[in-house]
Motif scaffolding. Structure first.
Motif, PDB file in Angstrom:
ATOM      1  N   LYS A   1       0.848  -1.185   0.000  1.00  0.00           N
ATOM      2  CA  LYS A   1       0.000   0.000   0.000  1.00  0.00           C
ATOM      3  C   LYS A   1       0.884   1.235   0.000  1.00  0.00           C
ATOM      4  O   LYS A   1       1.786   1.353   0.814  1.00  0.00           O
ATOM      5  CB  LYS A   1      -0.885  -0.015   1.245  1.00  0.00           C
ATOM      6  N   LEU A   2       0.623   2.143  -0.942  1.00  0.00           N
ATOM      7  CA  LEU A   2       1.341   3.411  -0.995  1.00  0.00           C
ATOM      8  C   LEU A   2       0.356   4.521  -0.635  1.00  0.00           C
ATOM      9  O   LEU A   2      -0.791   4.508  -1.068  1.00  0.00           O
ATOM     10  CB  LEU A   2       1.898   3.666  -2.398  1.00  0.00           C
ATOM     11  N   HIS A   3       0.826   5.467   0.154  1.00  0.00           N
ATOM     12  CA  HIS A   3      -0.007   6.598   0.556  1.00  0.00           C
ATOM     13  C   HIS A   3       0.424   7.814  -0.251  1.00  0.00           C
ATOM     14  O   HIS A   3       1.611   8.121  -0.337  1.00  0.00           O
ATOM     15  CB  HIS A   3       0.117   6.846   2.058  1.00  0.00           C
ATOM     16  N   ILE A   4      -0.574   8.483  -0.839  1.00  0.00           N
ATOM     17  CA  ILE A   4      -0.296   9.579  -1.749  1.00  0.00           C
ATOM     18  C   ILE A   4      -0.950  10.857  -1.253  1.00  0.00           C
ATOM     19  O   ILE A   4      -2.140  10.874  -0.940  1.00  0.00           O
ATOM     20  CB  ILE A   4      -0.794   9.228  -3.167  1.00  0.00           C
ATOM     21  N   LYS A   5      -0.147  11.902  -1.176  1.00  0.00           N
ATOM     22  CA  LYS A   5      -0.606  13.199  -0.686  1.00  0.00           C
ATOM     23  C   LYS A   5      -1.261  13.993  -1.815  1.00  0.00           C
ATOM     24  O   LYS A   5      -0.836  13.920  -2.955  1.00  0.00           O
ATOM     25  CB  LYS A   5       0.602  13.972  -0.145  1.00  0.00           C
ATOM     26  N   ASN A   6      -2.295  14.767  -1.464  1.00  0.00           N
ATOM     27  CA  ASN A   6      -3.020  15.682  -2.352  1.00  0.00           C
ATOM     28  C   ASN A   6      -4.075  15.014  -3.221  1.00  0.00           C
ATOM     29  O   ASN A   6      -4.592  15.645  -4.142  1.00  0.00           O
ATOM     30  CB  ASN A   6      -2.076  16.509  -3.246  1.00  0.00           C
ATOM     31  N   MET A   7      -4.422  13.775  -2.956  1.00  0.00           N
ATOM     32  CA  MET A   7      -5.518  13.139  -3.683  1.00  0.00           C
ATOM     33  C   MET A   7      -6.816  13.537  -2.988  1.00  0.00           C
ATOM     34  O   MET A   7      -7.084  13.090  -1.884  1.00  0.00           O
ATOM     35  CB  MET A   7      -5.368  11.619  -3.676  1.00  0.00           C
TER      36      MET A   7
ATOM     37  N   LYS B   1      -7.870  10.501  -8.589  1.00  0.00           N
ATOM     38  CA  LYS B   1      -7.716   9.042  -8.668  1.00  0.00           C
ATOM     39  C   LYS B   1      -7.396   8.615 -10.096  1.00  0.00           C
ATOM     40  O   LYS B   1      -6.543   7.764 -10.319  1.00  0.00           O
ATOM     41  CB  LYS B   1      -8.975   8.339  -8.151  1.00  0.00           C
ATOM     42  N   ILE B   2      -8.050   9.233 -11.064  1.00  0.00           N
ATOM     43  CA  ILE B   2      -7.823   8.904 -12.479  1.00  0.00           C
ATOM     44  C   ILE B   2      -6.395   9.265 -12.886  1.00  0.00           C
ATOM     45  O   ILE B   2      -5.704   8.473 -13.535  1.00  0.00           O
ATOM     46  CB  ILE B   2      -8.852   9.635 -13.384  1.00  0.00           C
ATOM     47  N   VAL B   3      -5.939  10.454 -12.482  1.00  0.00           N
ATOM     48  CA  VAL B   3      -4.585  10.906 -12.829  1.00  0.00           C
ATOM     49  C   VAL B   3      -3.539   9.991 -12.199  1.00  0.00           C
ATOM     50  O   VAL B   3      -2.596   9.549 -12.869  1.00  0.00           O
ATOM     51  CB  VAL B   3      -4.362  12.380 -12.393  1.00  0.00           C
ATOM     52  N   VAL B   4      -3.700   9.691 -10.911  1.00  0.00           N
ATOM     53  CA  VAL B   4      -2.736   8.833 -10.208  1.00  0.00           C
ATOM     54  C   VAL B   4      -2.718   7.435 -10.830  1.00  0.00           C
ATOM     55  O   VAL B   4      -1.650   6.872 -11.075  1.00  0.00           O
ATOM     56  CB  VAL B   4      -3.045   8.785  -8.697  1.00  0.00           C
ATOM     57  N   LYS B   5      -3.887   6.900 -11.125  1.00  0.00           N
ATOM     58  CA  LYS B   5      -3.959   5.571 -11.745  1.00  0.00           C
ATOM     59  C   LYS B   5      -3.225   5.562 -13.084  1.00  0.00           C
ATOM     60  O   LYS B   5      -2.475   4.636 -13.386  1.00  0.00           O
ATOM     61  CB  LYS B   5      -5.413   5.145 -11.933  1.00  0.00           C
ATOM     62  N   SER B   6      -3.395   6.633 -13.863  1.00  0.00           N
ATOM     63  CA  SER B   6      -2.724   6.672 -15.170  1.00  0.00           C
ATOM     64  C   SER B   6      -1.205   6.780 -15.029  1.00  0.00           C
ATOM     65  O   SER B   6      -0.466   6.216 -15.833  1.00  0.00           O
ATOM     66  CB  SER B   6      -3.276   7.802 -16.046  1.00  0.00           C
ATOM     67  N   VAL B   7      -0.733   7.478 -13.991  1.00  0.00           N
ATOM     68  CA  VAL B   7       0.717   7.556 -13.743  1.00  0.00           C
ATOM     69  C   VAL B   7       1.265   6.153 -13.502  1.00  0.00           C
ATOM     70  O   VAL B   7       2.281   5.755 -14.075  1.00  0.00           O
ATOM     71  CB  VAL B   7       1.042   8.494 -12.551  1.00  0.00           C
ATOM     72  N   PHE B   8       0.583   5.398 -12.645  1.00  0.00           N
ATOM     73  CA  PHE B   8       1.019   4.032 -12.350  1.00  0.00           C
ATOM     74  C   PHE B   8       0.975   3.173 -13.610  1.00  0.00           C
ATOM     75  O   PHE B   8       1.939   2.467 -13.919  1.00  0.00           O
ATOM     76  CB  PHE B   8       0.136   3.406 -11.270  1.00  0.00           C
ATOM     77  N   GLU B   9      -0.127   3.226 -14.347  1.00  0.00           N
ATOM     78  CA  GLU B   9      -0.290   2.380 -15.534  1.00  0.00           C
ATOM     79  C   GLU B   9       0.722   2.738 -16.620  1.00  0.00           C
ATOM     80  O   GLU B   9       1.233   1.860 -17.306  1.00  0.00           O
ATOM     81  CB  GLU B   9      -1.723   2.481 -16.052  1.00  0.00           C
ATOM     82  N   ASN B  10       1.036   4.036 -16.755  1.00  0.00           N
ATOM     83  CA  ASN B  10       2.042   4.450 -17.745  1.00  0.00           C
ATOM     84  C   ASN B  10       3.435   3.929 -17.406  1.00  0.00           C
ATOM     85  O   ASN B  10       4.292   3.821 -18.274  1.00  0.00           O
ATOM     86  CB  ASN B  10       2.075   5.972 -17.895  1.00  0.00           C
TER      87      ASN B  10
END
Length: 187
Positions: free
Chosen positions: A3-9, A15-24
């Protein structure tokens, strides 16, 4: 599982932007929630550093220490409460946070004040006032409807709090709409 904790979500777009960063990066998250991303496997330190750079470039950050995670959880819960749940608390804010985080409210309050240089209550009020500004600018609801939707006891209570925070009455604010709203992460 990792589990990673992400600030400013703070919203569904985040959620969409963060998910795309991971998928990219070729990392397929098991789940992406406000403030958290769950991965099936651990990631290497090199990959984590690259992820940190890419997240930072779009306004997010990884949180590592326990205090920061707690602060971020408090903020995420309050933002979600104000933005998505129309602030209809069945209990008071301190009881809500205690129930959600399973930690003594005094401990949470002291930690928040120490790290953020403001109280949880002031943070909550500032978020509500920013939501009021947003709703006034949209001009779709009356002040009475706004007060009700944000769980104010009366229009008078909302007006007094609004003036205390902004220096303007809601009516004056509505007439001069040029005052910029603040971004959530700047509160």
């Amino acid at each position: 599982m990792m589990k990673l904790h992400i600030k400013n979500m703070v919203c569904s777009r985040c959620k969409i932007v963060v998910k795309s960063v991971f998928e990219n990066m070729g990392i397929n998250p098991v789940s992406v929630d406000l403030g958290e991303v769950e991965l099936k496997n651990d990631i290497q330190e090199i990959q984590k550093n690259e992820l940190l750079k890419k997240l930072h470039a779009v306004g997010f950050d990884l949180i590592d220490d326990r205090k920061s995670k707690t602060i971020d959880k408090i903020k995420t819960l309050i933002i979600d409460l104000v933005q998505n749940k129309n602030n209809h608390l069945k209990t008071n804010l301190s009881e809500f946070l205690f129930q959600e985080l399973h930690q003594d409210y005094n401990t949470l309050s002291n930690l928040f004040s120490e790290v953020e240089n403001t109280t949880i209550e002031k943070y909550f009020i500032n978020l509500k006032i920013e939501k009021v500004k947003e709703l006034i600018i949209y001009d779709e609801l009356s002040l009475s409807q706004i007060a009700y939707s944000l769980n104010y006891s009366s229009v008078s209570h909302l007006s007094n709090q609004f003036k205390k925070v902004t220096g303007f009455s809601p009516t004056h604010f509505k007439n001069i709409k040029t005052i910029k709203r603040k971004q959530i992460e700047d509160l």
